[in-house]
Design a protein around this motif. Structure first.
Motif, short mmCIF file in Angstrom:
data_model
loop_
_atom_site.label_atom_id
_atom_site.label_comp_id
_atom_site.label_asym_id
_atom_site.label_seq_id
_atom_site.Cartn_x
_atom_site.Cartn_y
_atom_site.Cartn_z
N SER A 58 0.82 -1.20 0.00
CA SER A 58 0.00 0.00 0.00
C SER A 58 0.86 1.26 0.00
O SER A 58 0.44 2.30 -0.51
CB SER A 58 -0.94 0.00 1.21
OG SER A 58 -0.19 -0.08 2.40
N MET A 59 2.07 1.18 0.58
CA MET A 59 2.94 2.35 0.59
C MET A 59 3.35 2.72 -0.83
O MET A 59 3.33 3.89 -1.23
CB MET A 59 4.18 2.06 1.43
CG MET A 59 3.90 1.96 2.91
SD MET A 59 3.33 3.52 3.60
CE MET A 59 4.83 4.46 3.48
N SER A 68 -3.18 7.70 0.34
CA SER A 68 -3.12 6.38 0.97
C SER A 68 -4.49 5.87 1.40
O SER A 68 -4.63 4.69 1.72
CB SER A 68 -2.21 6.44 2.19
OG SER A 68 -2.75 7.32 3.17
N ASN A 69 -5.48 6.78 1.47
CA ASN A 69 -6.80 6.46 2.02
C ASN A 69 -6.70 6.03 3.48
O ASN A 69 -7.55 5.29 3.99
CB ASN A 69 -7.51 5.37 1.21
CG ASN A 69 -8.03 5.91 -0.12
OD1 ASN A 69 -8.16 7.11 -0.29
ND2 ASN A 69 -8.30 5.02 -1.05
N ILE A 70 -5.65 6.51 4.14
CA ILE A 70 -5.46 6.25 5.57
C ILE A 70 -5.46 7.57 6.33
O ILE A 70 -4.76 8.51 5.94
CB ILE A 70 -4.14 5.49 5.84
CG1 ILE A 70 -4.18 4.11 5.18
CG2 ILE A 70 -3.88 5.37 7.34
CD1 ILE A 70 -2.86 3.36 5.25
N ILE A 71 -6.24 7.63 7.40
CA ILE A 71 -6.26 8.79 8.28
C ILE A 71 -5.49 8.43 9.54
O ILE A 71 -5.79 7.43 10.20
CB ILE A 71 -7.70 9.19 8.67
CG1 ILE A 71 -8.58 9.37 7.42
CG2 ILE A 71 -7.69 10.45 9.53
CD1 ILE A 71 -8.10 10.44 6.47
N SER A 122 5.63 10.30 7.85
CA SER A 122 6.43 9.48 6.93
C SER A 122 5.57 8.41 6.26
O SER A 122 5.89 7.97 5.15
CB SER A 122 7.58 8.82 7.69
OG SER A 122 8.44 9.79 8.24
N SER A 123 4.52 7.99 6.94
CA SER A 123 3.64 6.96 6.38
C SER A 123 2.66 7.52 5.35
O SER A 123 1.85 6.78 4.80
CB SER A 123 2.84 6.29 7.51
OG SER A 123 3.69 5.66 8.43
N ARG A 124 2.75 8.84 5.12
CA ARG A 124 1.95 9.50 4.09
C ARG A 124 0.45 9.35 4.31
O ARG A 124 -0.32 9.06 3.38
CB ARG A 124 2.34 9.00 2.69
CG ARG A 124 3.78 9.33 2.33
CD ARG A 124 4.17 8.76 0.98
NE ARG A 124 5.54 9.13 0.66
CZ ARG A 124 5.90 10.21 -0.06
NH1 ARG A 124 4.95 11.02 -0.52
NH2 ARG A 124 7.16 10.48 -0.31
#
Length: 344
Positions: A58-59, A68-71, A122-124
């Motif tokens: 996913s990264m 990333s569709n990650i909050i 860093s995980s964007r």
């Protein structure tokens, strides 16, 4: 044809493609359910991916798609009632829109909070939601998000100084005011106060509201009955022993969280102090334990689900429309309510 069995630790779509004698593009499309690929081929590809132990990167995908569709989320402690309810409501709402929530806890440590902010940056992550640690008074570890236009929302425990971020918080000033007024209206004139550290926005504002109520009624807040500390059950018991050590005793207690209010009820029972005849107690948060203890505790409801829904809506708006990301310390206040029970 001899089946290809990669001996390296990480399986790629190229490995799957070689094993099936198809192109890497076909594998990629099949794994992403592209309608151009037949259902039979999609199943064949996914079965082989599972067999080989393929993991989607996913990264790498987020680097290509710039999302990333990650909050990301940083909370003081997941075990706290308010935050547990808030997290569940926020996650449910975001999942409906295709976002995942990555929850980290600072354990109320500013240094851990700083490391987590750097890790999530860093995980964007596409955005960051934060409730600050107790003693955080410098917010520069969040500057990377604001400089890059990454949506940043503080909730509940928010900066006490001006900071360019979106803020959604409870009306803690009114909560303190409601608690003070209620104790006064029920006949209290000697009131003890157990608060969290004033470096934290929620306790600072609850204290201001509570003090306003007492000032208006011309009631003095005795220093010997005031404590500003981490609101654990152990600290509560230590404070209560000091408050009730002499002949002069309070007839009311405002506790800035329900953990402390619960300790006050248990302490009074142990000491043979009658509630509410001899001592009235108001807590804060509307923790379910406050409603089942005997007697049930009067408290302030912060409405965590409503706050979570407001944070989710603000996030979704910011993610959909970049023009809304220009920030100048915008604040949204969630109302609080007094829940009267048998301790008053």
């Amino acid at each position: 044809m001899r089946e290809h069995k990669p001996d390296k630790s990480e399986i790629s779509i190229v490995d799957i493609a070689e094993a099936l004698n198809v192109s890497a593009a076909t594998v990629s499309r099949a794994l992403n359910d592209n309608p151009r690929i037949s259902e039979a081929t999609r199943k064949r590809v996914k079965d082989k991916a599972e067999e080989l132990g393929y993991r989607h990167n996913s990264m790498a995908s987020s680097l290509r798609n710039k999302r990333s569709n990650i909050i990301g989320m940083i909370v003081p402690r997941i075990s706290m009632y308010f935050h547990a309810i808030f997290i569940t409501a926020l996650q449910n709402r975001l999942q409906e829109e295709g976002y995942s929530l990555m929850v980290c806890q600072s354990n109320d440590s500013e240094s851990i909070e700083q490391k987590l902010a750097a890790t999530l940056y860093s995980s964007r992550v596409d955005a960051l939601v934060v409730s600050l640690a107790l003693y955080t008074e410098d917010y520069k570890h969040f500057d990377g998000f604001t400089k890059q236009g990454i949506p940043l929302i503080f909730y509940d425990r928010v900066p006490t100084k001006t900071y360019a971020a979106h803020i959604i918080k409870g009306d803690d000033y009114r909560g303190g005011l409601l608690a003070g007024n209620h104790l006064i209206e029920t006949g209290c004139s000697k009131i003890a106060y157990i608060s969290g550290p004033l470096s934290c926005s929620i306790y600072k504002e609850r204290t201001e509201g509570f003090q306003h109520a007492l000032d208006k009624a011309k009631i003095k807040l005795e220093r010997k009955w005031c404590f500003y500390q981490e609101l654990t059950a152990e600290n509560a018991w230590n404070s209560l022993r000091q408050i009730f050590v002499g002949k002069e005793r309070p007839d009311g207690i405002f506790a800035s969280n329900d953990t402390t209010a619960l300790a006050a009820v248990e302490f009074a029972r142990e000491q043979g102090i009658k509630i509410p005849d001899e001592l009235k107690i108001v807590g804060y948060s509307n923790d379910p334990r406050a409603s089942i203890i005997s007697p049930p505790i009067t408290t302030i409801d912060q409405h965590p689900v409503e706050m979570a829904n407001r944070v989710a809506q603000k996030l979704l708006n910011l993610l959909k429309d970049k023009s809304l990301r220009a920030i100048n310390d915008t604040r949204e206040i969630v109302p609080v309510t007094l829940v009267r029970r048998m301790t008053t």
